[in-house]
Design an enzyme around this catalytic site. Sequence first.
Site, mmCIF file in Angstrom:
data_model
loop_
_atom_site.group_PDB
_atom_site.id
_atom_site.type_symbol
_atom_site.label_atom_id
_atom_site.label_comp_id
_atom_site.label_asym_id
_atom_site.label_seq_id
_atom_site.Cartn_x
_atom_site.Cartn_y
_atom_site.Cartn_z
ATOM 1 N N THR A 22 -17.671 26.062 -34.060
ATOM 2 C CA THR A 22 -16.371 25.978 -33.384
ATOM 3 C C THR A 22 -16.620 26.140 -31.893
ATOM 4 O OG1 THR A 22 -14.092 26.776 -33.286
ATOM 5 C CG2 THR A 22 -15.773 28.438 -33.768
ATOM 6 N N GLU A 23 -16.015 25.257 -31.090
ATOM 7 C CA GLU A 23 -16.425 25.146 -29.692
ATOM 8 C C GLU A 23 -16.103 26.377 -28.855
ATOM 9 O OE1 GLU A 23 -14.438 23.025 -31.297
ATOM 10 O OE2 GLU A 23 -12.775 22.293 -30.044
ATOM 11 N N ASN A 24 -15.265 27.284 -29.393
ATOM 12 C CA ASN A 24 -14.997 28.501 -28.638
ATOM 13 C C ASN A 24 -16.074 29.560 -28.841
ATOM 14 O OD1 ASN A 24 -13.767 28.451 -31.285
ATOM 15 N ND2 ASN A 24 -12.907 30.460 -30.816
#
Lengths: 227, 236
Positions: A53-55
Amino acid sequence: MNQDLPPVGWSRDDMARLAAIDIADGSYVNLGIGIPELVAAHVPPSREVVFHTENGLIGVGPPPPAGFEDPELINAGKKPVTALPGAAYFHHADSFAMIRGGHLDVSVLGAMQVSEKGDLANWSTGEPDAIPAVGGAMDLVAGVKTVVVLTEHTTKSGEPKLLRRCTFPLTGRGVVRRVYTNLAVVELSPDGFAALALAPGLSLEEVRRWTGAPLSDARPEHVRNGE
Amino acid sequence: MIDKRVESCAAAVADISHGATVMIGGFGEAGSPLELIHALVDRGARDLTIVSNNTGSGRVGLAALIAPGRVAKMICSYPRSANSTVFPELYRSGRIALELVPQGTLAERIRAGGAGIPAFYTPSAVGTILADGKESRVFDGREHILEHAIRADFALVRADRADRYGNLTYSKTARNFGPIMCTAADCSIVQVRSISEPGEMDAECVITPGIFVQRVVHVANPQQESRLVREGVAYP
Protein backbone atom coordinates in the site's frame (compact mmCIF):
# COMPACT_ATOMS: atom_id res chain seq x y z
CA MET A 1 -33.61 9.59 -20.65
CA ASN A 2 -35.12 6.16 -20.25
CA GLN A 3 -32.24 3.87 -20.98
CA ASP A 4 -32.24 0.18 -20.21
CA LEU A 5 -29.45 -1.31 -18.14
CA PRO A 6 -26.95 -4.09 -18.80
CA PRO A 7 -27.31 -7.58 -17.31
CA VAL A 8 -25.95 -8.06 -13.78
CA GLY A 9 -23.33 -10.64 -14.77
CA TRP A 10 -20.57 -11.45 -12.30
CA SER A 11 -20.65 -10.12 -8.72
CA ARG A 12 -17.82 -7.93 -7.47
CA ASP A 13 -16.37 -10.91 -5.60
CA ASP A 14 -16.51 -12.96 -8.81
CA MET A 15 -14.59 -10.20 -10.60
CA ALA A 16 -12.04 -10.04 -7.79
CA ARG A 17 -11.63 -13.85 -7.89
CA LEU A 18 -11.01 -13.78 -11.65
CA ALA A 19 -8.36 -11.08 -11.21
CA ALA A 20 -6.76 -12.93 -8.29
CA ILE A 21 -6.46 -16.17 -10.30
CA ASP A 22 -4.33 -14.32 -12.86
CA ILE A 23 -1.80 -13.12 -10.24
CA ALA A 24 1.22 -15.43 -10.15
CA ASP A 25 2.66 -16.96 -7.00
CA GLY A 26 5.33 -14.70 -5.48
CA SER A 27 3.96 -11.46 -6.97
CA TYR A 28 4.17 -8.06 -5.31
CA VAL A 29 0.85 -6.31 -5.88
CA ASN A 30 -0.72 -2.90 -5.24
CA LEU A 31 -4.50 -2.77 -4.93
CA GLY A 32 -6.35 0.44 -5.72
CA ILE A 33 -9.21 1.84 -3.67
CA GLY A 34 -12.69 0.29 -4.10
CA ILE A 35 -13.45 -2.99 -5.91
CA PRO A 36 -9.70 -3.78 -6.31
CA GLU A 37 -9.41 -4.09 -2.51
CA LEU A 38 -11.53 -7.28 -2.76
CA VAL A 39 -8.76 -9.09 -4.67
CA ALA A 40 -6.69 -9.81 -1.54
CA ALA A 41 -9.37 -12.12 -0.12
CA HIS A 42 -9.43 -14.27 -3.29
CA VAL A 43 -5.79 -15.26 -3.73
CA PRO A 44 -5.71 -19.08 -4.03
CA PRO A 45 -4.32 -20.57 -0.78
CA SER A 46 -1.55 -22.33 -2.70
CA ARG A 47 0.00 -18.97 -3.69
CA GLU A 48 1.87 -16.34 -1.72
CA VAL A 49 1.13 -12.81 -2.94
CA VAL A 50 2.50 -9.78 -1.09
CA PHE A 51 0.35 -6.66 -1.03
CA HIS A 52 1.81 -3.15 -1.05
CA THR A 53 0.00 0.00 0.00
CA GLU A 54 1.56 3.25 -1.16
CA ASN A 55 1.22 4.93 2.23
CA GLY A 56 4.12 2.86 3.47
CA LEU A 57 3.50 -0.84 4.10
CA ILE A 58 4.36 -4.01 2.22
CA GLY A 59 2.84 -7.21 3.62
CA VAL A 60 -0.65 -5.79 4.09
CA GLY A 61 -2.96 -8.18 5.95
CA PRO A 62 -6.75 -8.35 6.26
CA PRO A 63 -8.73 -5.75 8.21
CA PRO A 64 -8.49 -6.18 12.01
CA PRO A 65 -11.48 -7.41 14.02
CA ALA A 66 -13.78 -4.67 15.33
CA GLY A 67 -12.21 -2.94 18.30
CA PHE A 68 -8.62 -3.65 17.18
CA GLU A 69 -8.32 -0.87 14.60
CA ASP A 70 -5.15 1.23 14.83
CA PRO A 71 -5.40 4.74 13.31
CA GLU A 72 -1.68 4.50 12.52
CA LEU A 73 -2.07 1.25 10.54
CA ILE A 74 -4.17 2.01 7.46
CA ASN A 75 -4.18 1.42 3.72
CA ALA A 76 -4.24 3.92 0.85
CA GLY A 77 -8.03 4.09 1.17
CA LYS A 78 -7.42 5.17 4.80
CA LYS A 79 -9.11 2.00 6.08
CA PRO A 80 -7.67 -0.01 9.00
CA VAL A 81 -5.53 -2.99 7.99
CA THR A 82 -3.08 -5.36 9.67
CA ALA A 83 0.58 -6.12 8.95
CA LEU A 84 1.43 -9.77 8.24
CA PRO A 85 4.57 -11.51 9.53
CA GLY A 86 7.36 -10.44 7.19
CA ALA A 87 5.83 -7.00 6.60
CA ALA A 88 7.87 -3.79 6.39
CA TYR A 89 7.12 -0.09 6.83
CA PHE A 90 8.81 2.65 4.81
CA HIS A 91 8.49 6.34 3.97
CA HIS A 92 6.76 7.77 0.91
CA ALA A 93 9.83 8.25 -1.28
CA ASP A 94 10.78 4.58 -0.78
CA SER A 95 7.20 3.55 -1.42
CA PHE A 96 7.14 5.31 -4.77
CA ALA A 97 10.63 4.02 -5.59
CA MET A 98 9.00 0.59 -5.37
CA ILE A 99 6.22 1.78 -7.68
CA ARG A 100 8.08 3.95 -10.19
CA GLY A 101 11.21 1.84 -10.10
CA GLY A 102 9.39 -1.17 -11.52
CA HIS A 103 9.66 -3.34 -8.40
CA LEU A 104 5.95 -4.12 -8.20
CA ASP A 105 4.53 -6.81 -10.47
CA VAL A 106 0.85 -5.94 -10.64
CA SER A 107 -1.30 -2.86 -10.05
CA VAL A 108 -5.06 -3.43 -9.84
CA LEU A 109 -6.96 -0.18 -10.35
CA GLY A 110 -10.51 1.04 -10.67
CA ALA A 111 -11.55 2.99 -13.76
CA MET A 112 -13.97 5.60 -14.98
CA GLN A 113 -13.01 4.89 -18.60
CA VAL A 114 -10.59 2.65 -20.52
CA SER A 115 -9.83 3.18 -24.21
CA GLU A 116 -9.13 0.53 -26.82
CA LYS A 117 -5.51 1.75 -26.84
CA GLY A 118 -5.20 0.97 -23.13
CA ASP A 119 -5.54 4.58 -21.98
CA LEU A 120 -6.92 4.88 -18.47
CA ALA A 121 -9.06 7.64 -16.96
CA ASN A 122 -9.72 7.11 -13.26
CA TRP A 123 -9.11 10.35 -11.36
CA SER A 124 -11.31 13.17 -12.60
CA THR A 125 -14.44 13.79 -14.61
CA GLY A 126 -12.91 17.09 -15.68
CA GLU A 127 -16.05 18.99 -14.67
CA PRO A 128 -15.34 22.61 -13.73
CA ASP A 129 -16.54 22.30 -10.12
CA ALA A 130 -14.95 18.88 -9.48
CA ILE A 131 -12.18 18.83 -6.89
CA PRO A 132 -9.26 17.25 -8.75
CA ALA A 133 -7.55 14.55 -6.69
CA VAL A 134 -5.02 12.24 -8.28
CA GLY A 135 -3.29 10.38 -5.43
CA GLY A 136 -0.81 7.75 -6.60
CA ALA A 137 -2.62 6.51 -9.72
CA MET A 138 -0.35 8.26 -12.27
CA ASP A 139 2.76 6.84 -10.60
CA LEU A 140 1.29 3.34 -10.45
CA VAL A 141 0.44 3.24 -14.16
CA ALA A 142 3.84 4.72 -15.05
CA GLY A 143 5.89 2.26 -13.04
CA VAL A 144 4.21 -1.05 -12.21
CA LYS A 145 4.99 -3.87 -14.65
CA THR A 146 1.40 -4.98 -15.30
CA VAL A 147 -1.61 -2.73 -14.84
CA VAL A 148 -5.06 -4.32 -14.80
CA VAL A 149 -8.44 -2.75 -14.17
CA LEU A 150 -11.36 -4.00 -12.12
CA THR A 151 -14.58 -2.12 -12.85
CA GLU A 152 -18.25 -2.41 -13.72
CA HIS A 153 -18.69 -2.71 -17.49
CA THR A 154 -20.85 0.44 -17.59
CA THR A 155 -21.66 3.42 -15.41
CA LYS A 156 -24.68 3.23 -13.11
CA SER A 157 -26.80 4.73 -15.89
CA GLY A 158 -25.58 2.19 -18.45
CA GLU A 159 -22.97 4.28 -20.29
CA PRO A 160 -20.08 2.12 -21.56
CA LYS A 161 -16.75 2.53 -19.75
CA LEU A 162 -14.79 0.68 -22.45
CA LEU A 163 -14.49 3.23 -25.25
CA ARG A 164 -12.61 4.05 -28.45
CA ARG A 165 -11.24 7.14 -26.70
CA CYS A 166 -11.51 8.34 -23.12
CA THR A 167 -13.40 11.61 -22.73
CA PHE A 168 -12.25 12.21 -19.13
CA PRO A 169 -8.73 13.44 -18.28
CA LEU A 170 -6.23 10.59 -18.59
CA THR A 171 -4.28 8.90 -15.82
CA GLY A 172 -1.90 7.36 -18.35
CA ARG A 173 -1.66 6.42 -22.03
CA GLY A 174 -1.51 2.83 -23.26
CA VAL A 175 -1.04 1.43 -19.77
CA VAL A 176 -3.91 -1.05 -19.22
CA ARG A 177 -3.23 -4.71 -20.00
CA ARG A 178 -6.50 -6.37 -19.00
CA VAL A 179 -9.96 -5.36 -17.73
CA TYR A 180 -12.16 -7.46 -15.43
CA THR A 181 -15.79 -6.30 -15.52
CA ASN A 182 -19.10 -7.76 -14.40
CA LEU A 183 -19.76 -8.82 -18.01
CA ALA A 184 -16.39 -9.97 -19.34
CA VAL A 185 -12.64 -10.37 -19.00
CA VAL A 186 -11.16 -8.20 -21.73
CA GLU A 187 -7.57 -8.17 -22.97
CA LEU A 188 -5.98 -5.08 -24.54
CA SER A 189 -4.64 -6.52 -27.80
CA PRO A 190 -2.76 -4.56 -30.48
CA ASP A 191 -6.10 -4.43 -32.31
CA GLY A 192 -8.09 -3.21 -29.35
CA PHE A 193 -10.46 -4.94 -26.92
CA ALA A 194 -10.59 -8.75 -27.08
CA ALA A 195 -12.93 -10.83 -24.89
CA LEU A 196 -11.17 -13.66 -23.03
CA ALA A 197 -14.24 -14.76 -21.06
CA LEU A 198 -17.87 -13.75 -20.66
CA ALA A 199 -20.05 -13.85 -17.57
CA PRO A 200 -22.33 -16.93 -17.46
CA GLY A 201 -25.32 -16.77 -19.77
CA LEU A 202 -24.07 -13.81 -21.81
CA SER A 203 -23.40 -13.84 -25.54
CA LEU A 204 -20.65 -11.85 -27.20
CA GLU A 205 -23.29 -9.81 -29.01
CA GLU A 206 -24.86 -8.86 -25.69
CA VAL A 207 -21.53 -7.75 -24.20
CA ARG A 208 -20.71 -5.83 -27.40
CA ARG A 209 -23.94 -3.89 -26.95
CA TRP A 210 -22.59 -2.47 -23.67
CA THR A 211 -19.09 -1.84 -24.99
CA GLY A 212 -18.23 1.51 -26.58
CA ALA A 213 -15.62 0.13 -29.00
CA PRO A 214 -15.17 -2.97 -31.18
CA LEU A 215 -14.76 -6.16 -29.13
CA SER A 216 -13.12 -9.14 -30.80
CA ASP A 217 -13.45 -12.72 -29.66
CA ALA A 218 -10.35 -14.19 -28.02
CA ARG A 219 -12.14 -16.97 -26.15
CA PRO A 220 -10.86 -20.52 -26.54
CA GLU A 221 -12.51 -22.30 -29.47
CA HIS A 222 -14.37 -24.87 -27.37
CA VAL A 223 -15.97 -22.07 -25.33
CA ARG A 224 -16.89 -20.12 -28.46
CA ASN A 225 -18.55 -23.12 -30.07
CA GLY A 226 -20.56 -23.82 -26.95
CA GLU A 227 -22.10 -20.35 -27.01
CA MET B 1 25.43 20.85 24.28
CA ILE B 2 22.81 19.93 21.73
CA ASP B 3 19.25 19.80 23.03
CA LYS B 4 16.48 20.25 20.47
CA ARG B 5 13.64 19.83 22.93
CA VAL B 6 11.17 22.72 23.12
CA GLU B 7 8.74 22.99 26.03
CA SER B 8 5.49 23.48 24.07
CA CYS B 9 3.92 23.34 20.63
CA ALA B 10 3.26 27.09 20.90
CA ALA B 11 6.97 27.79 21.49
CA ALA B 12 7.94 25.43 18.68
CA VAL B 13 5.90 27.31 16.04
CA ALA B 14 6.36 30.83 17.46
CA ASP B 15 8.51 32.05 14.53
CA ILE B 16 6.30 30.77 11.67
CA SER B 17 5.35 34.02 9.97
CA HIS B 18 2.99 35.26 7.28
CA GLY B 19 3.85 33.92 3.85
CA ALA B 20 5.81 30.90 5.10
CA THR B 21 5.93 27.62 3.21
CA VAL B 22 5.17 24.79 5.62
CA MET B 23 5.29 21.04 4.96
CA ILE B 24 2.84 19.07 7.08
CA GLY B 25 3.28 15.32 7.44
CA GLY B 26 0.55 12.71 7.50
CA PHE B 27 -1.53 10.55 5.21
CA GLY B 28 -5.08 11.21 6.31
CA GLU B 29 -4.91 11.25 10.10
CA ALA B 30 -1.98 8.78 10.28
CA GLY B 31 1.06 10.87 11.13
CA SER B 32 -0.78 14.19 11.08
CA PRO B 33 0.84 16.45 13.74
CA LEU B 34 -2.49 17.67 15.11
CA GLU B 35 -1.15 19.51 18.17
CA LEU B 36 1.50 21.37 16.16
CA ILE B 37 -1.09 22.36 13.53
CA HIS B 38 -3.42 23.67 16.23
CA ALA B 39 -0.53 25.70 17.66
CA LEU B 40 -0.04 27.17 14.18
CA VAL B 41 -3.76 28.01 14.03
CA ASP B 42 -3.36 29.85 17.36
CA ARG B 43 -0.25 31.63 16.06
CA GLY B 44 -2.35 33.29 13.36
CA ALA B 45 0.15 33.25 10.48
CA ARG B 46 -1.50 34.00 7.12
CA ASP B 47 -0.78 33.57 3.42
CA LEU B 48 0.78 30.19 4.06
CA THR B 49 1.75 27.73 1.37
CA ILE B 50 1.11 24.25 2.72
CA VAL B 51 2.67 21.10 1.32
CA SER B 52 0.72 18.06 2.52
CA ASN B 53 -0.76 14.96 0.90
CA ASN B 54 -4.35 15.79 1.90
CA THR B 55 -6.34 18.80 3.07
CA GLY B 56 -7.63 17.57 6.42
CA SER B 57 -11.04 16.39 7.53
CA GLY B 58 -13.82 17.84 9.65
CA ARG B 59 -12.82 21.14 11.26
CA VAL B 60 -9.69 20.08 13.13
CA GLY B 61 -6.02 19.83 12.19
CA LEU B 62 -5.17 20.99 8.67
CA ALA B 63 -8.85 21.71 7.95
CA ALA B 64 -8.88 24.09 10.95
CA LEU B 65 -5.90 25.95 9.46
CA ILE B 66 -7.52 26.17 6.02
CA ALA B 67 -11.02 27.15 7.27
CA PRO B 68 -10.20 30.71 8.45
CA GLY B 69 -8.40 31.47 5.18
CA ARG B 70 -4.85 31.24 6.50
CA VAL B 71 -3.69 29.08 3.61
CA ALA B 72 -3.14 30.82 0.27
CA LYS B 73 -2.01 27.71 -1.58
CA MET B 74 -2.06 23.94 -1.14
CA ILE B 75 0.47 21.67 -2.82
CA CYS B 76 -0.97 18.18 -2.52
CA SER B 77 -2.00 14.97 -4.28
CA TYR B 78 -5.44 14.25 -2.87
CA PRO B 79 -7.38 17.29 -1.63
CA ARG B 80 -10.59 15.48 -0.81
CA SER B 81 -11.74 12.80 1.57
CA ALA B 82 -14.94 11.45 3.06
CA ASN B 83 -15.15 14.19 5.70
CA SER B 84 -13.46 17.00 3.84
CA THR B 85 -15.68 20.03 3.16
CA VAL B 86 -13.47 22.96 4.19
CA PHE B 87 -11.05 22.81 1.26
CA PRO B 88 -13.68 22.12 -1.44
CA GLU B 89 -15.73 25.15 -0.33
CA LEU B 90 -12.78 27.54 -0.43
CA TYR B 91 -11.48 26.06 -3.69
CA ARG B 92 -14.81 26.34 -5.50
CA SER B 93 -15.13 29.98 -4.43
CA GLY B 94 -11.60 30.74 -5.62
CA ARG B 95 -10.23 31.58 -2.19
CA ILE B 96 -7.43 28.99 -2.15
CA ALA B 97 -4.98 27.94 -4.85
CA LEU B 98 -4.18 24.31 -5.58
CA GLU B 99 -1.10 22.77 -7.13
CA LEU B 100 -2.12 19.17 -7.75
CA VAL B 101 0.83 16.77 -7.85
CA PRO B 102 0.83 12.99 -8.34
CA GLN B 103 1.64 11.42 -4.98
CA GLY B 104 4.92 9.84 -6.06
CA THR B 105 6.04 13.04 -7.74
CA LEU B 106 5.16 14.96 -4.57
CA ALA B 107 7.24 12.55 -2.48
CA GLU B 108 10.18 12.70 -4.89
CA ARG B 109 10.06 16.51 -5.15
CA ILE B 110 10.30 16.67 -1.37
CA ARG B 111 13.05 14.04 -1.27
CA ALA B 112 14.98 15.94 -3.96
CA GLY B 113 14.54 19.17 -2.02
CA GLY B 114 16.15 17.58 0.99
CA ALA B 115 18.90 15.93 -1.00
CA GLY B 116 20.18 18.98 -2.90
CA ILE B 117 18.76 17.89 -6.25
CA PRO B 118 17.03 20.89 -7.89
CA ALA B 119 14.96 18.94 -10.42
CA PHE B 120 14.55 15.49 -11.93
CA TYR B 121 12.82 13.68 -14.80
CA THR B 122 9.95 11.27 -14.13
CA PRO B 123 7.64 9.14 -16.30
CA SER B 124 4.66 9.81 -13.98
CA ALA B 125 1.89 11.96 -15.52
CA VAL B 126 3.32 11.86 -19.05
CA GLY B 127 0.45 12.18 -21.53
CA THR B 128 -1.89 13.73 -18.95
CA ILE B 129 -3.03 17.28 -18.21
CA LEU B 130 -0.66 17.37 -15.23
CA ALA B 131 2.24 17.32 -17.72
CA ASP B 132 0.95 20.38 -19.59
CA GLY B 133 3.61 23.06 -19.98
CA LYS B 134 6.39 20.95 -18.46
CA GLU B 135 9.72 20.32 -20.15
CA SER B 136 9.98 16.80 -21.46
CA ARG B 137 12.83 14.63 -22.62
CA VAL B 138 13.15 11.10 -23.95
CA PHE B 139 15.38 8.63 -22.09
CA ASP B 140 15.74 5.07 -23.40
CA GLY B 141 12.92 5.69 -25.85
CA ARG B 142 10.46 6.80 -23.22
CA GLU B 143 9.15 10.30 -22.52
CA HIS B 144 9.76 11.87 -19.09
CA ILE B 145 8.81 15.25 -17.65
CA LEU B 146 10.93 17.64 -15.61
CA GLU B 147 9.77 18.18 -12.03
CA HIS B 148 11.30 20.65 -9.60
CA ALA B 149 12.31 20.03 -5.99
CA ILE B 150 10.24 21.49 -3.16
CA ARG B 151 11.76 23.03 -0.07
CA ALA B 152 9.99 24.65 2.86
CA ASP B 153 10.71 27.12 5.62
CA PHE B 154 9.23 24.74 8.18
CA ALA B 155 8.07 21.14 8.42
CA LEU B 156 5.56 19.96 11.01
CA VAL B 157 5.90 16.22 11.56
CA ARG B 158 4.63 13.61 13.96
CA ALA B 159 6.94 10.80 15.01
CA ASP B 160 6.84 8.28 17.84
CA ARG B 161 10.12 8.62 19.78
CA ALA B 162 12.93 11.13 19.82
CA ASP B 163 16.04 11.92 21.85
CA ARG B 164 17.49 15.36 22.48
CA TYR B 165 19.55 15.08 19.28
CA GLY B 166 16.34 14.81 17.25
CA ASN B 167 16.84 11.18 16.24
CA LEU B 168 13.41 9.79 15.38
CA THR B 169 11.46 6.58 15.08
CA TYR B 170 7.91 6.43 13.78
CA SER B 171 4.80 4.30 14.26
CA LYS B 172 3.66 1.99 11.44
CA THR B 173 2.06 3.81 8.48
CA ALA B 174 2.20 7.11 10.39
CA ARG B 175 5.77 7.37 9.02
CA ASN B 176 4.64 8.27 5.45
CA PHE B 177 5.94 11.77 4.55
CA GLY B 178 7.67 12.49 7.89
CA PRO B 179 11.23 11.38 7.10
CA ILE B 180 11.44 13.16 3.73
CA MET B 181 9.79 16.36 4.99
CA CYS B 182 12.32 16.57 7.84
CA THR B 183 15.09 16.66 5.24
CA ALA B 184 13.47 19.34 3.05
CA ALA B 185 12.72 22.17 5.50
CA ASP B 186 15.02 24.80 6.97
CA CYS B 187 13.40 24.13 10.35
CA SER B 188 11.80 20.76 11.03
CA ILE B 189 9.54 20.64 14.07
CA VAL B 190 8.55 17.21 15.33
CA GLN B 191 6.00 16.16 17.94
CA VAL B 192 6.67 12.80 19.59
CA ARG B 193 4.88 10.54 22.06
CA SER B 194 7.99 9.86 24.10
CA ILE B 195 11.49 11.20 24.67
CA SER B 196 14.40 8.81 25.14
CA GLU B 197 17.82 9.35 26.66
CA PRO B 198 20.64 9.46 24.09
CA GLY B 199 21.71 5.88 23.46
CA GLU B 200 18.35 4.36 24.38
CA MET B 201 17.23 4.34 20.77
CA ASP B 202 19.05 1.62 18.81
CA ALA B 203 21.22 3.48 16.27
CA GLU B 204 20.48 0.69 13.75
CA CYS B 205 16.76 1.47 14.05
CA VAL B 206 16.76 5.29 13.92
CA ILE B 207 14.67 6.29 10.88
CA THR B 208 15.37 10.03 10.81
CA PRO B 209 18.87 10.98 12.01
CA GLY B 210 18.74 14.05 14.24
CA ILE B 211 20.73 16.21 11.80
CA PHE B 212 17.45 16.64 9.85
CA VAL B 213 15.51 17.85 12.91
CA GLN B 214 15.67 21.25 14.60
CA ARG B 215 12.94 21.09 17.28
CA VAL B 216 11.29 18.29 19.23
CA VAL B 217 8.11 18.68 21.31
CA HIS B 218 6.83 16.03 23.70
CA VAL B 219 3.09 15.41 23.19
CA ALA B 220 2.49 12.34 25.31
CA ASN B 221 -1.17 11.80 24.48
CA PRO B 222 -1.91 13.16 21.01
CA GLN B 223 -5.54 13.55 20.05
CA GLN B 224 -7.03 11.26 17.43
CA GLU B 225 -8.30 13.26 14.47
CA SER B 226 -11.01 10.81 13.38
CA ARG B 227 -12.45 10.79 16.90
CA LEU B 228 -12.60 14.59 17.00
CA VAL B 229 -14.29 14.61 13.57
CA ARG B 230 -16.84 12.02 14.74
CA GLU B 231 -17.58 14.15 17.80
CA GLY B 232 -18.05 17.22 15.62
CA VAL B 233 -15.22 19.15 17.28
CA ALA B 234 -14.18 22.39 15.56
CA TYR B 235 -10.81 23.91 16.46
CA PRO B 236 -10.28 26.32 18.16
